[in-house]
Enzyme design. Structure first.
Site, mmCIF file in Angstrom:
data_model
loop_
_atom_site.group_PDB
_atom_site.id
_atom_site.type_symbol
_atom_site.label_atom_id
_atom_site.label_comp_id
_atom_site.label_asym_id
_atom_site.label_seq_id
_atom_site.Cartn_x
_atom_site.Cartn_y
_atom_site.Cartn_z
ATOM 1 N N ARG A 46 -38.090 39.047 5.118
ATOM 2 C CA ARG A 46 -38.482 40.131 5.772
ATOM 3 C C ARG A 46 -37.755 40.319 7.136
ATOM 4 O O ARG A 46 -37.984 39.606 7.962
ATOM 5 C CB ARG A 46 -40.055 40.454 6.004
ATOM 6 C CG ARG A 46 -40.526 41.902 6.851
ATOM 7 C CD ARG A 46 -40.251 42.931 5.961
ATOM 8 N NE ARG A 46 -41.009 44.017 6.374
ATOM 9 C CZ ARG A 46 -40.828 44.738 7.559
ATOM 10 N NH1 ARG A 46 -39.684 44.435 8.237
ATOM 11 N NH2 ARG A 46 -41.340 45.721 7.864
ATOM 12 N N GLU A 54 -41.242 53.251 2.827
ATOM 13 C CA GLU A 54 -41.742 52.624 1.484
ATOM 14 C C GLU A 54 -41.240 53.154 0.214
ATOM 15 O O GLU A 54 -41.326 54.250 0.157
ATOM 16 C CB GLU A 54 -43.091 52.172 1.547
ATOM 17 C CG GLU A 54 -43.722 51.604 2.628
ATOM 18 C CD GLU A 54 -43.486 49.992 2.449
ATOM 19 O OE1 GLU A 54 -43.107 49.585 1.336
ATOM 20 O OE2 GLU A 54 -43.761 49.327 3.368
ATOM 21 N N ARG A 101 -43.553 35.502 3.369
ATOM 22 C CA ARG A 101 -42.043 35.804 3.342
ATOM 23 C C ARG A 101 -41.718 35.321 4.671
ATOM 24 O O ARG A 101 -42.115 35.134 5.838
ATOM 25 C CB ARG A 101 -41.890 37.213 3.532
ATOM 26 C CG ARG A 101 -42.578 38.039 2.251
ATOM 27 C CD ARG A 101 -42.300 39.398 2.305
ATOM 28 N NE ARG A 101 -43.189 40.136 3.403
ATOM 29 C CZ ARG A 101 -43.257 41.241 3.655
ATOM 30 N NH1 ARG A 101 -42.514 42.213 2.900
ATOM 31 N NH2 ARG A 101 -43.916 41.834 4.833
#
Length: 258
Positions: A46, A54, A101
């Site tokens: 990320r 999104e 992440r």
């Protein structure tokens, strides 16, 4: 002989698995969306400091594919720059988020130079500034990139209109800039609330959590005092919690208009 070769293969396989990946030179094999990549070790990266629109919307049935404006364009922009390329991943204080992440700055290798992907997305208006302390290493550089993109009306800045606080409820899950007057403030100790309406349970609020307080104090700003009564602009992803709200992590994410 075949057994020996198979055992040798297993030994080499497990040896390669035990060695940590070299994030100074690693291949990007897939782009999930504008700010999330998959590396050759299958880890998800990320990008720090930015937020792109999104592709999926959360509903009571789960996530559905419903791209926000410019979400597909942001993904395609990242895909063309990054997919199949080698990169150097630079980390900050926190290396992973709550989803597991990796959090990093991505420098795409291009011949004898590097392209700073996080910054490039801001420069072209495909992302907005989204700082999350303590990962603020390049914040000043990112602010400058966003300011220039906004002045040039690139990407998001040309596609979106500034909206009023009372319109925020219509854009849950989307990135928007909201302009309005802070009517009241409240410091609960855990968070500071900048209220743009009379009913904090229904009206738009900008929220500053405790882990970000020091970034305001370092600039000589006591948020619950400084912003009260001022007209400001706040840019970020609108979420629903006691009415629409945007989480603010830095004074660089609030612009005082008057």
């Amino acid at each position: 002989m075949k057994v020996k070769k198979f055992l040798l293969f297993l030994f080499l396989f497990f040896l390669s698995c035990s060695q940590p990946p070299d994030y100074s030179h690693i291949k990007i094999i897939k782009v999930i969306d504008g700010d999330t990549l998959v590396l050759e070790d299958r880890s998800h990266l990320r990008l720090i400091g930015i937020d792109t629109p999104e592709l999926r919307k959360k509903t009571f049935k789960g996530f559905v594919y419903e791209p926000a404006p410019l979400a597909e364009e942001a993904k395609e922009f990242t895909r063309k720059l990054a997919e199949g390329k080698y990169a150097r991943i630079e980390f900050d204080v926190d290396k992973r988020d709550k989803y597991g992440r990796l959090l990093g700055y991505c420098f795409i290798k291009e011949k004898e130079k590097e392209l700073f992907l996080n910054k490039r997305l801001l420069e072209e208006g495909f992302s907005v500034l989204y700082t999350y302390p303590p990962n603020v290493k390049y914040i000043e550089e990112f602010v400058k990139a966003q300011r220039e993109a906004r002045q040039s009306k690139k990407g998001l800045w040309g596609a979106y209109q500034v909206i009023k606080p009372e319109e925020a409820k219509n854009f849950i899950g989307q990135i928007r800039t909201i302009r309005g007057r802070v009517l009241s403030t409240y410091n609960s100790g855990k968070a500071i609330f900048l209220n743009f309406g009379k009913d904090y349970k229904k009206d738009f609020t900008a929220v500053i959590f405790r882990n970000s307080f020091n970034y305001f104090y370092q600039k000589g700003i006591t948020p619950e005092v400084f912003y009260r009564g001022k007209v400001v602009e706040v840019t970020g992803r609108i979420r629903e919690y006691n009415g629409p709200e945007i989480i603010v992590n830095s004074p660089l994410e609030i612009e005082v208009i008057e």
